[in-house]
Design a protein around this motif. Structure first.
Motif, PDB file in Angstrom:
ATOM      1  N   VAL A 174       1.112  -1.470   0.047  1.00  0.00           N
ATOM      2  CA  VAL A 174       0.467  -0.334   0.330  1.00  0.00           C
ATOM      3  C   VAL A 174       0.636   1.297  -0.701  1.00  0.00           C
ATOM      4  CG1 VAL A 174      -1.654  -0.524   1.111  1.00  0.00           C
ATOM      5  CG2 VAL A 174      -0.310   0.177   2.736  1.00  0.00           C
ATOM      6  N   ILE A 175       0.181   2.289   0.189  1.00  0.00           N
ATOM      7  CA  ILE A 175       1.406   3.503  -0.276  1.00  0.00           C
ATOM      8  C   ILE A 175       1.005   3.900   1.247  1.00  0.00           C
ATOM      9  CG2 ILE A 175       1.009   5.860  -0.636  1.00  0.00           C
ATOM     10  CD1 ILE A 175      -0.688   5.463  -2.559  1.00  0.00           C
ATOM     11  N   HIS A 176       2.202   4.189   1.843  1.00  0.00           N
ATOM     12  CA  HIS A 176       3.139   4.336   2.412  1.00  0.00           C
ATOM     13  C   HIS A 176       4.317   6.365   2.472  1.00  0.00           C
ATOM     14  CE1 HIS A 176       3.308   1.363   4.803  1.00  0.00           C
ATOM     15  NE2 HIS A 176       3.535   0.325   3.642  1.00  0.00           N
ATOM     16  N   ALA A 177       4.873   6.324   3.188  1.00  0.00           N
ATOM     17  CA  ALA A 177       5.458   7.525   2.921  1.00  0.00           C
ATOM     18  C   ALA A 177       6.204   7.350   3.923  1.00  0.00           C
ATOM     19  CB  ALA A 177       4.508   9.557   3.224  1.00  0.00           C
ATOM     20  N   PHE A 178       7.738   8.151   3.429  1.00  0.00           N
ATOM     21  CA  PHE A 178       8.721   8.455   4.222  1.00  0.00           C
ATOM     22  C   PHE A 178       8.813   9.915   4.852  1.00  0.00           C
ATOM     23  CE2 PHE A 178      13.473   9.407   4.029  1.00  0.00           C
ATOM     24  CZ  PHE A 178      13.904   7.818   4.721  1.00  0.00           C
ATOM     25  N   ALA A 179       8.600  10.273   5.689  1.00  0.00           N
ATOM     26  CA  ALA A 179       9.291  11.563   6.407  1.00  0.00           C
ATOM     27  C   ALA A 179      10.260  11.900   7.654  1.00  0.00           C
ATOM     28  CB  ALA A 179       7.269  11.520   6.928  1.00  0.00           C
ATOM     29  N   VAL A 180      11.419  12.757   6.997  1.00  0.00           N
ATOM     30  CA  VAL A 180      11.935  12.474   8.490  1.00  0.00           C
ATOM     31  C   VAL A 180      11.860  14.611   8.643  1.00  0.00           C
ATOM     32  CG1 VAL A 180      14.499  12.561   9.526  1.00  0.00           C
ATOM     33  CG2 VAL A 180      13.071  11.253   7.863  1.00  0.00           C
ATOM     34  N   PRO A 181      11.114  14.965   9.620  1.00  0.00           N
ATOM     35  CA  PRO A 181      10.998  16.189  10.060  1.00  0.00           C
ATOM     36  C   PRO A 181      12.007  17.883   9.763  1.00  0.00           C
ATOM     37  CG  PRO A 181       9.164  14.533  11.943  1.00  0.00           C
ATOM     38  CD  PRO A 181      10.543  13.866  10.718  1.00  0.00           C
ATOM     39  N   SER A 182      13.424  17.059  10.603  1.00  0.00           N
ATOM     40  CA  SER A 182      14.924  17.987  10.860  1.00  0.00           C
ATOM     41  C   SER A 182      15.621  18.326   9.626  1.00  0.00           C
ATOM     42  CB  SER A 182      15.465  17.372  11.374  1.00  0.00           C
ATOM     43  OG  SER A 182      14.841  16.456  12.683  1.00  0.00           O
ATOM     44  N   ILE A 187      21.242  10.563  15.465  1.00  0.00           N
ATOM     45  CA  ILE A 187      19.279   9.652  15.146  1.00  0.00           C
ATOM     46  C   ILE A 187      18.146  11.743  14.775  1.00  0.00           C
ATOM     47  CG2 ILE A 187      18.209   8.231  15.792  1.00  0.00           C
ATOM     48  CD1 ILE A 187      20.415   6.938  17.481  1.00  0.00           C
ATOM     49  N   TYR A 188      17.876  10.716  14.526  1.00  0.00           N
ATOM     50  CA  TYR A 188      15.859  11.931  13.804  1.00  0.00           C
ATOM     51  C   TYR A 188      15.609  10.841  13.444  1.00  0.00           C
ATOM     52  CZ  TYR A 188      20.064  14.968  13.415  1.00  0.00           C
ATOM     53  OH  TYR A 188      21.605  15.817  13.546  1.00  0.00           O
ATOM     54  N   TYR A 189      14.416  10.672  13.860  1.00  0.00           N
ATOM     55  CA  TYR A 189      13.194  10.058  13.900  1.00  0.00           C
ATOM     56  C   TYR A 189      12.278  10.750  12.942  1.00  0.00           C
ATOM     57  CZ  TYR A 189      15.046   7.506  17.338  1.00  0.00           C
ATOM     58  OH  TYR A 189      16.048   6.856  18.418  1.00  0.00           O
ATOM     59  N   GLY A 190      11.754  10.064  12.156  1.00  0.00           N
ATOM     60  CA  GLY A 190      10.092  10.642  11.641  1.00  0.00           C
ATOM     61  C   GLY A 190       9.656   9.478  11.597  1.00  0.00           C
ATOM     62  N   GLN A 191       8.113   9.374  10.837  1.00  0.00           N
ATOM     63  CA  GLN A 191       7.268   8.608  11.050  1.00  0.00           C
ATOM     64  C   GLN A 191       6.401   8.271   9.372  1.00  0.00           C
ATOM     65  OE1 GLN A 191       5.032  10.443  14.661  1.00  0.00           O
ATOM     66  NE2 GLN A 191       4.980   8.275  14.829  1.00  0.00           N
ATOM     67  N   CYS A 192       6.162   6.965   9.613  1.00  0.00           N
ATOM     68  CA  CYS A 192       6.125   6.758   8.125  1.00  0.00           C
ATOM     69  C   CYS A 192       4.156   7.972   8.031  1.00  0.00           C
ATOM     70  CB  CYS A 192       4.523   5.441   8.095  1.00  0.00           C
ATOM     71  SG  CYS A 192       3.974   5.332   6.118  1.00  0.00           S
ATOM     72  N   SER A 193       4.274   8.646   6.977  1.00  0.00           N
ATOM     73  CA  SER A 193       2.935  10.067   6.498  1.00  0.00           C
ATOM     74  C   SER A 193       1.942   9.502   5.831  1.00  0.00           C
ATOM     75  CB  SER A 193       3.838  11.586   6.640  1.00  0.00           C
ATOM     76  OG  SER A 193       5.089  11.190   7.276  1.00  0.00           O
ATOM     77  N   GLU A 194       1.261   8.691   5.785  1.00  0.00           N
ATOM     78  CA  GLU A 194       0.832   8.095   4.674  1.00  0.00           C
ATOM     79  C   GLU A 194      -0.218   7.037   4.926  1.00  0.00           C
ATOM     80  OE1 GLU A 194      -0.689   9.612   1.126  1.00  0.00           O
ATOM     81  OE2 GLU A 194      -1.958   9.649   2.274  1.00  0.00           O
ATOM     82  N   LEU A 195      -1.426   7.383   5.427  1.00  0.00           N
ATOM     83  CA  LEU A 195      -2.192   6.319   6.848  1.00  0.00           C
ATOM     84  C   LEU A 195      -1.784   4.709   5.998  1.00  0.00           C
ATOM     85  CD1 LEU A 195      -3.980   6.012   8.641  1.00  0.00           C
ATOM     86  CD2 LEU A 195      -5.803   6.726   7.464  1.00  0.00           C
ATOM     87  N   CYS A 196      -1.757   3.711   6.284  1.00  0.00           N
ATOM     88  CA  CYS A 196      -1.303   2.483   5.654  1.00  0.00           C
ATOM     89  C   CYS A 196      -1.817   1.213   6.199  1.00  0.00           C
ATOM     90  CB  CYS A 196       0.023   2.513   5.217  1.00  0.00           C
ATOM     91  SG  CYS A 196       1.136   2.372   6.903  1.00  0.00           S
ATOM     92  N   GLY A 197      -2.513   1.605   7.211  1.00  0.00           N
ATOM     93  CA  GLY A 197      -3.184   0.370   7.908  1.00  0.00           C
ATOM     94  C   GLY A 197      -3.666   0.353   9.537  1.00  0.00           C
ATOM     95  N   ASP A 215      -1.115  -0.195  11.755  1.00  0.00           N
ATOM     96  CA  ASP A 215       0.167  -0.305  12.196  1.00  0.00           C
ATOM     97  C   ASP A 215       1.207   0.914  11.702  1.00  0.00           C
ATOM     98  OD1 ASP A 215      -0.633  -2.251  14.763  1.00  0.00           O
ATOM     99  OD2 ASP A 215       1.175  -3.590  13.731  1.00  0.00           O
ATOM    100  N   HIS A 216       0.207   1.696  11.091  1.00  0.00           N
ATOM    101  CA  HIS A 216      -0.159   3.192  10.407  1.00  0.00           C
ATOM    102  C   HIS A 216       1.547   3.412  11.610  1.00  0.00           C
ATOM    103  CE1 HIS A 216       0.910   7.316   8.642  1.00  0.00           C
ATOM    104  NE2 HIS A 216       0.250   7.911   9.187  1.00  0.00           N
ATOM    105  N   SER A 217       1.355   3.805  13.034  1.00  0.00           N
ATOM    106  CA  SER A 217       1.886   4.639  14.088  1.00  0.00           C
ATOM    107  C   SER A 217       2.713   3.738  14.329  1.00  0.00           C
ATOM    108  CB  SER A 217       0.850   4.587  15.351  1.00  0.00           C
ATOM    109  OG  SER A 217       0.156   3.542  15.500  1.00  0.00           O
ATOM    110  N   ALA A 218       2.568   2.704  13.885  1.00  0.00           N
ATOM    111  CA  ALA A 218       3.956   1.286  14.185  1.00  0.00           C
ATOM    112  C   ALA A 218       5.114   1.219  13.359  1.00  0.00           C
ATOM    113  CB  ALA A 218       3.710   0.603  15.197  1.00  0.00           C
ATOM    114  N   MET A 219       5.155   2.567  12.723  1.00  0.00           N
ATOM    115  CA  MET A 219       6.785   2.144  11.421  1.00  0.00           C
ATOM    116  C   MET A 219       7.276   3.284  11.238  1.00  0.00           C
ATOM    117  SD  MET A 219       4.352   1.809   8.192  1.00  0.00           S
ATOM    118  CE  MET A 219       5.780   1.746   6.967  1.00  0.00           C
ATOM    119  N   PRO A 220       8.177   3.866  12.489  1.00  0.00           N
ATOM    120  CA  PRO A 220       8.195   4.914  12.630  1.00  0.00           C
ATOM    121  C   PRO A 220      10.270   4.789  11.705  1.00  0.00           C
ATOM    122  CG  PRO A 220       9.060   4.094  14.604  1.00  0.00           C
ATOM    123  CD  PRO A 220       7.744   3.135  14.208  1.00  0.00           C
ATOM    124  N   ILE A 221      10.017   5.930  11.229  1.00  0.00           N
ATOM    125  CA  ILE A 221      11.773   5.773  10.608  1.00  0.00           C
ATOM    126  C   ILE A 221      12.995   6.413  11.498  1.00  0.00           C
ATOM    127  CG2 ILE A 221      13.005   7.473   8.050  1.00  0.00           C
ATOM    128  CD1 ILE A 221      10.085   7.676   7.654  1.00  0.00           C
TER     129      ILE A 221
END
Ligand SMILES: [Cu+2]
Length: 297
Positions: A208-216, A240-250, A252-258
């Motif tokens: 499905v569509i996910h999104a790779f996002a790192v705010p910093s 270490i710089y964190y981001g999160q998947c930024s496309e609603l993907c199911g 555990d969308h909130s549980a796939m950090p970058i």
């Protein structure tokens, strides 16, 4: 004599008050500056965070600058309109202005209120497009990382650093987190990149569509099944710089950090050698999604 004394006393008191006020102002500014850093969050969100996370790339520097500029522009426009409204309310209400003017047109004014907003919009559009080009034109890259969004973790490979590929899965058990790993963002295997190097990120989705996002890093791009999207960043600080998947993907969308660990060139070279041994990829083997399911780990 007495009078002079009184004057001098008064002046001294005033000076003292000024000195104290200055001291208070300096303290407040210092506190704000210190807290500003805390509020900004470095590489991850922080408690009571105001504004963006701290920038770690030239692109994010520009985003912050553009955002701040826009904020000043908006405040100035809103302030100007507020002043006009207040003048109308106070000076031209029915009580203070019982016989209103019958004026209906004013060419100069009408040209001005058309032209000035156009000039403001053009002034905003120029840096906006410049920023867009900076984000979308990948410069000559030093390394390429492929990030594949999967339900619900990321898989990274380094096509120009050897045949290895690994999964990056959220650490659900808080007792297994390292001291520096935040809950809900810490992963087992971070994506590792060298500092001050242009990193091209190519990304796709597995199902499905996910999104790779790192705010910093000022990076956010969709990972779409069946196609490759590209973005880039050049991290100027280790960490270490964190981001999160930024496309609603199911579910555990909130549980796939970058999680991106930025290290020195030497540390990166060492890591690559280790990664080659640890995660040597066998292209003939079928992908085993069940084995990579976070629930079974
Ligand atoms: Cu996702």
């Amino acid at each position: 004599m007495r009078r002079t004394d009184g004057l001098i006393d008064g002046a001294v008191t005033t000076m003292l008050v000024f000195k104290r006020l200055t001291a208070v102002a300096v303290t407040i500014c210092a506190l704000m500056a210190g807290l500003g850093a805390v509020w900004a969050g470095d590489g991850k969100p922080s408690d009571w965070q105001m504004n963006f996370q701290q920038s770690a790339t030239p692109v994010m520097d520009d985003i912050v600058r553009f955002h701040t500029g826009l904020l000043y522009t908006i405040v100035a426009i809103a302030g100007f309109v507020l002043v006009l409204l207040l003048i109308v309310i106070v000076r031209f209400n029915a009580r203070s202005n019982p016989t209103p003017s019958r004026t209906t047109h004013n060419t100069t004014l009408e040209v001005a209120w058309t032209v000035i907003p156009v000039v403001i919009l053009v002034a905003i559009a120029v840096p906006s497009f410049r920023l867009l080009f900076l984000q979308l034109n990948t410069p000559q890259a030093d390394i390429t990382v492929k990030a594949t969004g999967k339900q619900w973790f990321w898989t990274y490979s380094y096509p120009d650093n050897g045949k290895f590929e690994f999964d990056s899965v959220l650490i659900r058990d808080v007792t297994k987190l390292r001291a520096d790993q935040p809950r809900l963002l810490g992963v087992d295997n971070e994506m590792v990149v060298p500092v001050n190097k242009t990193v091209r990120v190519i990304t796709t989705g597995a199902e499905v569509i996910h999104a790779f996002a790192v705010p910093s890093f000022g990076v956010k791009i969709d990972s779409i099944p069946g196609r490759i999207n590209e973005t880039w960043f050049k991290a100027t600080r280790e960490g270490i710089y964190y981001g999160q998947c930024s496309e609603l993907c199911g579910k555990d969308h909130s549980a796939m950090p970058i999680a991106v660990r930025v290290v020195s060139d030497q540390a990166f070279a060492t890591w690559v050698e280790e990664a080659k041994r640890k995660w040597a990829r066998d292209d003939s083997a079928p992908t085993n999604f069940a084995a990579a399911d976070p629930a079974t780990r």
